[in-house]
Design an enzyme around this catalytic site. Structure first.
Site, PDB file in Angstrom:
ATOM      1  N   GLU A 900      -5.490   6.085  -2.815  1.00  0.00           N
ATOM      2  CA  GLU A 900      -4.128   5.596  -2.592  1.00  0.00           C
ATOM      3  C   GLU A 900      -3.127   6.717  -2.880  1.00  0.00           C
ATOM      4  O   GLU A 900      -2.270   6.997  -2.061  1.00  0.00           O
ATOM      5  CB  GLU A 900      -3.865   4.392  -3.499  1.00  0.00           C
ATOM      6  CG  GLU A 900      -2.591   3.667  -3.112  1.00  0.00           C
ATOM      7  CD  GLU A 900      -2.359   2.421  -3.929  1.00  0.00           C
ATOM      8  OE1 GLU A 900      -3.336   1.882  -4.490  1.00  0.00           O
ATOM      9  OE2 GLU A 900      -1.202   1.982  -4.012  1.00  0.00           O
ATOM     10  N   ARG A 978       0.338  -4.332 -14.478  1.00  0.00           N
ATOM     11  CA  ARG A 978      -0.617  -5.373 -14.077  1.00  0.00           C
ATOM     12  C   ARG A 978      -1.488  -5.775 -15.272  1.00  0.00           C
ATOM     13  O   ARG A 978      -1.816  -6.941 -15.441  1.00  0.00           O
ATOM     14  CB  ARG A 978      -1.487  -4.911 -12.905  1.00  0.00           C
ATOM     15  CG  ARG A 978      -2.422  -5.982 -12.398  1.00  0.00           C
ATOM     16  CD  ARG A 978      -3.027  -5.622 -11.069  1.00  0.00           C
ATOM     17  NE  ARG A 978      -2.125  -5.896  -9.957  1.00  0.00           N
ATOM     18  CZ  ARG A 978      -2.011  -7.071  -9.356  1.00  0.00           C
ATOM     19  NH1 ARG A 978      -2.715  -8.102  -9.773  1.00  0.00           N
ATOM     20  NH2 ARG A 978      -1.180  -7.238  -8.357  1.00  0.00           N
ATOM     21  N   GLU A1351      -9.816  -7.484  -4.608  1.00  0.00           N
ATOM     22  CA  GLU A1351      -9.886  -7.111  -6.023  1.00  0.00           C
ATOM     23  C   GLU A1351     -10.322  -8.232  -6.962  1.00  0.00           C
ATOM     24  O   GLU A1351     -11.048  -7.988  -7.921  1.00  0.00           O
ATOM     25  CB  GLU A1351      -8.507  -6.618  -6.473  1.00  0.00           C
ATOM     26  CG  GLU A1351      -8.060  -5.390  -5.738  1.00  0.00           C
ATOM     27  CD  GLU A1351      -6.626  -5.062  -6.065  1.00  0.00           C
ATOM     28  OE1 GLU A1351      -5.730  -5.772  -5.576  1.00  0.00           O
ATOM     29  OE2 GLU A1351      -6.400  -4.107  -6.818  1.00  0.00           O
TER      30      GLU A1351
END
Ligand code: FAD
Ligand code: FES
Ligand code: FES
Length: 1421
Positions: A900, A978, A1351
């Site tokens: 990413e 997160r 995920e």
């Protein structure tokens, strides 16, 4: 040999750039032999049925280099270059003595090119093409065995080799056990699928395709076949295959044996999905559980279409070969005599057997000693074994002499064959066969040799302890001394040093058989991190001989992994001599003596000293039990004797088809799957060579923190073929920095390096190998600076990146939790840690930059998840507007978050070089470079304090979470966000204060990885649960239920739990379908009956929040995004999927795309595709009316085109409703759009003596809404689970104290393999609520009410860890341990074994001396 020595000239016109130097010893010694014997420098072999002749090849090339240099053979991949992943697997058809044929799967990345001479090479292109696939390729593709596809060719070829070898007398001797239990796939890795569908495809291939030709009797080892070609023709159905064709060719695109050299080609055309359905027979396939599953169409298997051994090779005469140049020279003698002559003439010439040691030294250690190499594996005297003929010869046998360079696979076969004839006399052969079964991967065993193993003298050799224990000798031959034997126990002198003279050749390894009527047992054991294909931590061979009174006459206890060489436990051997073997006191005194024999210091090289010492005791204890039982002198319990056993795996998917739609919601294979399986799928490095192209290689820091004093690249530039060097001075200071969130990371290090593996410079050259060799020659002078590696060190030094975000709920918002804690009945505190995780995508980072000189633009092909960020920074370093850079991605060979952000520097670096040279530049990182530079999942630590009421219901949580961010910020802040928002997992916490800290250290910069901090935080949550349950003595399942969220309750980020919370019903439904309560009781019963074997079972829920803002433009990395998007478009436009074509992703078609990450690909892109289709449908509505609703799209579109209607549409979608702002406690908006949820139940079995384990069964239920393509989602669930299993139990990054990442390849970093997946693996999707009413998820505004699934299931892999924790607890309970269990993930065998903390562990403990530290560092600590 000194590098300056001049080599002789090979025959024919060998290229030589150097001037002749007088009296060069190698040249002087070898030239006469070349002139007399080695008359040719040409390799002759066949490739996929075609004759090939390669004159004077590049001497630095291995087989893979040659294969990948061919334009039409790009299906063979480079995954690691060290024999550990299997991506490079090819099959060699070889003729053996007589008319015998064998198919061997080999690692082309290690196999010496010279070894292919006289053989027939089969690459994936030789099996089939998209339009004419081999049934194996078709099965793997259609049965979802391929996601990113990078591993697929290698895996298919491993199965193919096995199938071809199994054929004899018109029948295939093959069973599911051969596929799964005999280690034929242990050299192949897949990071995407979780292996289950691949095994399913292989097993159904055997049952369905070979049916009729299958023989029930299992053939565990490859069978040698006589004249396979003729036999294959005999069993062919009449009118099929080669015989059916009037031209004599069966027409297969891979090439038929009867093709003339020019009659066929192997084209790799883009094909629509419909053409992937080849002429088919209808087959209803059974799942491995025996349940009927979906019907599938497969072409029938036609054995005559297989490539036969080229007739021209039957009569091929081996001939001595020599080729090379001034860098390196190769010899291939054809007899032992010739080899001895060469070694006598030039003793420093290196014998090459399977090259599984030597090639590693050449490529990774850049060793200079391999300038003269002699390939020995094809010398009959060194590789052929004459089996005894008849009973008399067997009776007379007193030893077995194994030829030195015979492949280990064949040695294993011989051991098994002789064992069946010789019985207990051959227990040494049984021990050796057992070691060989778990020695490396199949491809290595197919080429590696015992001579190579022993000559290497590795202290962790698996063969040596077994051979030493057996009392083996080696036969050595030199020209002057002739042949002589040396006991193996005297062979090893010191670390990697033996008594083999430089001019000596090991011709045989002689293993004595027990004399008849002797009471003797030989056994061998190995413990590694992973059962299959892993180097040993400790490996052992034991032999004991007793007299008729049970008194020990002889005892040899040999160990590997405990000293610099294979070594015997001398004191222990002495202690047992003359003692009654079956006496417990003998065993006890031996165990005490072992502790003296192996008194390792705390800092011993290799680390794990406590575990290694404990293992010596455990393995000896197992041997003692096994031997007394086998000798019939005492009885031992089964669990003390037997090792962990695995059955053939089974499993189900519940094949949920949620919607009544035509296309969306249907199971459909990945659209590129067939291309993956045929090798036609093109990845960046497979793209054709561009005109004038150059290759780049990185110059990386060898220090973790240091000032750069000087860089000298002159030696690199002096090398032929090297074109240039770049570094910080090649780009302006401001353009040298990049970063996904904060621009804080230099592309090229400036003045200082902050991590081992940081990029300092870039070399480019005419070939990748040359660029890499040159990069290694760049000399950097450093001044070392203090290093911070671990979280604890960072906390102590207050070395943090700015972050400052925290979550407060309840009393915390008012400023303190003290009052709430004061009211809690119980307060528990702890510290929990979790190591990082390497992405280990099979395709490493790669990029190709093509400058367009005319307009100053640049086209870049990259293996990236993030086109936009690549584009921004490439434009920056080039100093051009973004519109001048077109980023393109067709597919990625896996990414999982790792591409990413960390793909950006690769694209930038090749772009800078391309701009400077005005030439195309390509770079694909080696595996070690990729791991060193690209970051990992964040290692994390959590300090927590939790308060509960009397029933264990959580009242408040106060927590600090630390992640090890590494040397730059990258996405560490977002990962921490997160983590903070997932530390509740599924549990209500009324008062919470959650703080996140980003530790700045001198390690690689850690980054996104599937789950993005969520799995770590949920693991912490479940660790709290375990701690509460254990300290309050509440059943953990009951505790979880008591704490589960209820609708309306608020998360720590103040988002209410809505009607979409299905965890309670999923816990119930899965419990029922997995028979959880009964199995929980069974586990208890099992544990009460077994002392050395314990089971554990657990049931854990997960909820994973999903959200992301923005547009569309996803990339395909195996997650099936393109397939799903084609399904959405087909559904919306009312056409079939084969009318939709998704070519690649590029920024000049979709501007500013979002990264494809965070499981949002389908949501974002799907809704955007839908939006675009709605626009098109609006424009086409008049034509549908005119031609009728069912008119073909071609007619409607054509009419619209004629009327100049715009047939292109741009879709856009942005997730509504969300918009959480950190710190807003008054009126916060939701953080997440929805929660994907799941539950898993896992049962494991643990070997208490070693820490080994197996997963007996896993059941998963996921709520993914109404799936767009269930088969892709099942694949995502299984693949994510197995990745999670790796994270929590196996994968362990280790660092040296100097800050160098030690685990940087498949040799040292283990990801789960085929044998690690749950033995029973069932996956289902939530369909109805607890009242049995079908759910419709209408409230979700996503495509077809589906949920992202990439995920969320990963965390469920932690059920393996938590089940193991239960098993450890059971073992501790049995040993009367009462202290709370502290067990950090990953739960490696080492951690599990030590946590059991029994008598052996206690006795083996090692106390560090003052200032003494462990050899390795774990950076989560
Ligand atoms: C991925 C991988 C996994 C591995 N796993 C294991 C494992 O599980 N257990 C284990 O023990 N090892 C393992 N190894 C190490 C290696 O495979 C073995 O040591 C193997 O037996 C070496 O044999 P070879 O024929 O390939 O040796 P080569 O690499 O060809 O040669 C090694 C050395 O032996 C010398 N040599 C070869 N033949 C002769 C001869 N006839 N006479 C004199 N010298 C000779 C060579 O000159 C060289 O110095 C692994 C290696 C790799 C790459
Ligand atoms: S590339 Fe050869 S095994 Fe990995
Ligand atoms: S499909 Fe196996 S690695 Fe991706």
């Amino acid at each position: 040999m000194a590098a300056a020595d001049v080599l002789p000239s090979p025959p024919v016109a060998a290229v030589s750039c150097s001037q002749p130097v007088p009296a060069p010893s190698a040249a002087e010694a070898l030239t006469p032999l070349i002139q007399s014997t080695y008359r040719t420098s040409e390799l002759r072999f066949f490739v996929n049925g075609r004759r090939v002749c390669v004159p004077n090849p590049d001497p630095e090339w291995v087989l893979l280099d040659w294969i990948r240099a061919q334009d039409n053979l790009k299906g063979t991949k480079l995954g690691c270059g060290e024999g550990g992943c299997g991506a490079c697997t090819v099959v060699l058809q070889t003729r053996e003595k007589g008319r015998r044929l064998r198919h061997i799967a080999v690692n082309a990345c290690l196999f010496p090119l010279i070894g292919v001479d006289g053989k027939s090479l089969i690459t994936i292109e030789g099996l089939g093409t998209v339009s004419h696939p081999h049934p194996l390729q078709e099965r793997v593709a259609k049965m979802h065995g391929s996601q990113c596809g990078f591993c697929s060719p290698g895996i298919i070829l491993s199965i193919y080799g096995l199938v071809r070898n199994a054929y004899r007398d018109g029948k295939f001797r093959l069973s599911a056990s051969d596929i799964e239990m005999q280690g034929h796939l242990d050299g192949n890795l897949c990071r995407c699928t979780g292996y289950k569908p691949i095994l399913e495809a292989a097993k159904t291939f055997i049952v369905e395709d070979l049916k009729g030709n299958l023989v029930e009797e299992p053939a565990s080892y490859p069978i040698m076949v006589d004249d396979v070609a003729d036999k294959l023709l005999q069993i062919a159905p009449k009118g099929s295959g080669c015989r059916a064709s009037s031209t004599g060719s069966c027409g297969r695109l891979g090439g038929c044996c009867r093709d003339s050299p020019t009659s066929s080609s192997s084209s790799a055309s883009e094909t629509s999905p419909s053409s992937q359905q080849s002429s088919a027979t209808r087959a209803t396939s059974a799942s491995s559980s025996g349940k009927e599953t979906l019907p599938r169409d497969f072409a029938p298997y036609d054995p005559t279409a297989e490539l036969i051994f080229p007739p021209a090779l039957w009569g091929y005469q081996q001939h001595p070969i020599c080729y090379g140049d001034e860098r390196k020279i190769w010899f291939k003698p054809t007899s032992l005599e010739q080899l001895i002559q060469l070694k006598d003439a030039w003793p420093f010439a290196q014998i090459i057997g399977g090259a599984s040691e030597t090639q590693i030294e050449v490529r990774f250690k850049k060793s200079d000693k391999y300038r003269v190499c002699i390939y020995a594996s094809d010398i009959d005297e060194l590789s052929c074994f004459d089996e005894p003929q008849g009973d008399e010869e067997y009776l007379a046998l007193s030893k077995v002499s194994i030829p030195g360079n015979m492949s280990l696979s064949k040695v294993e076969e011989i051991c098994v064959t002789l064992l069946s004839r010789l019985g207990s006399r051959a227990s040494a052969l049984e021990a050796l066969a057992k070691q060989l079964r778990y020695f490396a991967g199949r491809q290595i065993r197919n080429v590696a040799s015992l001579a190579g193993n022993l000559a290497t003298a590795s202290p962790i050799s698996d063969a040596a302890p077994a051979l030493v224990a057996a009392g083996s000798t080696v036969t050595i031959r030199t020209k002057k001394e002739g042949s002589y034997d040396l006991p193996l126990s005297d062979f090893f002198v010191k670390y990697r040093t033996t008594r083999l003279p430089a001019n000596g050749v090991i011709t045989h390894i002689n293993i004595p058989l027990s004399p008849r009527e002797t009471l003797e047992v030989t056994k061998a054991y190995k413990q590694a991190k992973r059962k299959d294909d892993d180097i040993a931590i400790v490996t052992a061979g034991f032999r004991v001989r007793i007299d008729k009174d049970g008194i020990v006459q002889q005892a040899i206890f040999a160990f590997g992994g405990m000293a610099p060489t294979t070594t015997v436990a001398a004191k222990t051997q002495h202690v047992v001599q003359g003692k009654r073997w079956s006496d417990g006191t003998t065993r006890e005194s031996a165990i005490s003596a072992l502790l003296e024999d192996f008194d390792l210091p705390f800092s011993a090289p290799g680390g794990m000293v406590h575990y290694r010492k404990a293992l010596t005791l455990s393995l000896f204890f197992r041997f003692w039990n096994e031997s007394v039982t086998e000798l019939g002198i005492a009885q031992s319990s089964h669990d003390s004797v037997s090792e962990i056993h695995r059955e053939i795996s089974t499993g189900t998917r519940d094949h949920f088809v949620a919607s009544g739609t035509k296309v969306v919601g249907r199971e459909m294979p990945h659209l590129s799957a067939l291309k993956h399986c045929t090798g036609e799928a093109e990845y960046v490095d497979d793209m054709p060579q561009q005109k004038n192209e150059l290759h780049c290689a990185l110059v990386l820091s060898t220090k973790a923190h240091a000032r750069i004093l000087a860089v000298d690249w002159s030696a690199a530039l002096d090398m032929p073929g090297v074109v240039g060097y770049l570094d910080k001075d090649s780009v302006s200071r401001e353009n040298n920095n990049w970063g996904p969130i904060r621009v804080d990371e230099p592309l090229f290090a400036v003045d200082e390096v902050h991590s081992h593996g940081q990029t300092i410079g870039l070399v480019y050259a005419e070939s990748a190998l040359r660029a890499q060799a040159a990069a290694a020659k760049v000399r950097v002078t450093y001044e070392a600076l203090p290093v911070i590696l671990t979280i604890d060190q960072a906390i102590k030094a207050r070395s943090y990146f700015e972050h400052g975000k925290q979550l407060k709920k309840g009393a915390a918002i008012q400023g303190s939790l003290d009052g709430i804690f004061a009211k809690c009945k119980h307060i528990i505190e702890g510290r929990t840690k979790l190591g990082g995780q390497e992405h280990f995508y099979l395709e490493t980072n790669a990029a190709l930059a093509i400058p367009h000189i005319e307009d100053g633009t640049m086209e870049l092909y990259a293996s990236t998840q993030n086109l936009a960020e690549n584009q921004v920074f490439v434009a920056q370093v080039l100093g051009v507007p973004m519109s001048h850079v077109n980023m393109r991605v067709k597919r990625l060979g896996g990414a999982y978050g790792g591409k990413e952000s960390r793909s950006t520097p690769i694209a930038c670096l090749v772009a800078i070089a391309a701009k400077k040279e005005r030439r195309p530049m390509r770079m694909m990182l080696n595996r070690d470079e990729d791991i060193m530079t690209s970051g990992q999942r964040h290692p994390m630590q959590c300090k927590w304090k939790i308060g509960t009421d009397a029933n264990g219901v959580i009242q408040c949580l106060d927590v600090d979470i630390y992640n090890n961010a590494g040397y730059s910020l990258d996405m560490s802040g977002a990962v921490m966000d997160r983590a903070c928002t997932h530390i509740d997992n599924c549990y209500h916490i009324p008062h919470a204060w959650i703080r996140g800290w980003l530790c700045k250290t001198n390690t690689v910069s850690n980054t996104a990885f599937r789950g993005f901090g969520g799995p770590q935080a949920m693991y912490f949550a479940e660790s709290f649960m375990s701690a509460i349950a254990e300290s309050l003595r509440i059943d953990i399942d009951e505790l979880r239920v008591r704490n589960l969220y209820k609708q309306g309750e608020l998360t720590p980020f103040l988002q209410p739990i809505d009607i979409d919370f299905h965890i309670p019903t999923m816990l119930e439904q899965l419990s029922a379908s997995a028979d959880y309560e009964n199995r929980k009781k069974d586990v208890k019963t099992f544990n009460s009956k077994n002392r050395y074997r314990k089971r554990g079972i657990c049931k854990i829920p997960t909820k994973f929040g999903l959200s992301i803002l923005l547009h569309h433009g996803g990339t395909e990395m195996g997650q099936g995004l393109y397939t799903k998007m084609c399904q959405v478009a087909a559904e919306e436009l009312g056409v079939s999927v084969d009318q939709i074509f998704n070519k690649d992703s590029q920024t000049d078609q979709v501007a500013n795309p979002s990264p494809t990450a965070a499981s949002s690909g389908s949501d974002l892109n799907g809704m955007a595709v839908k939006n675009a289709c709605e626009q098109l449908n609006g424009r086409l509505a008049p034509y549908r009316k005119q031609f009728g609703q069912d008119a073909p799209m071609s007619v409607i579109a054509h009419a619209a085109y004629q009327d100049r209607v715009n047939l292109a549409a741009n879709g856009f979608w942005k997730m509504p409703r969300i918009g959480y702002k950190w710190g807003n406690y008054k009126d916060p908006l939701p953080m997440y759009y929805y929660f994907t949820q799941g539950v898993a139940i896992t049962e494991v079995e643990l070997d208490v003596l070693t820490g080994d384990h197996t997963v007996l069964r896993t059941d998963i239920m996921m709520d993914v809404g109404r799936s767009i393509n269930p088969s892709i989602d099942y694949g995502q669930i299984e693949g994510a689970f197995v990745q999670g299993q790796g994270l929590f139990t196996m994968e362990e990054s280790l660092w040296t104290r100097q800050g160098e990442l030690f685990t940087r390849g498949p040799g040292t970093y283990k990801i789960p393999g085929f044998s690690d997946i749950p033995q029973i693996f069932n996956v289902s999707m939530l369909r109805h609520d607890s009242d049995g009413i079908a759910l419709n998820w209408k409230h979700l505004r996503s495509i077809q009410s589906s949920k992202g699934v990439g995920e969320p299931p990963l965390f469920l892999g932690s059920t393996v860890f938590f089940a193991l924790r239960e098993a450890v607890k059971a073992a501790r309970e049995m040993n009367g341990m009462e202290e709370p269990l502290v067990l950090d993930a990953p739960g490696t065998p080492e951690k599990l074994r030590l946590a059991i903390d029994d008598e052996f562990v206690k006795r083996a403990s090692v106390t560090p001396k003052d200032g003494e530290a462990n050899f390795f560092v774990r950076i989560e600590e």
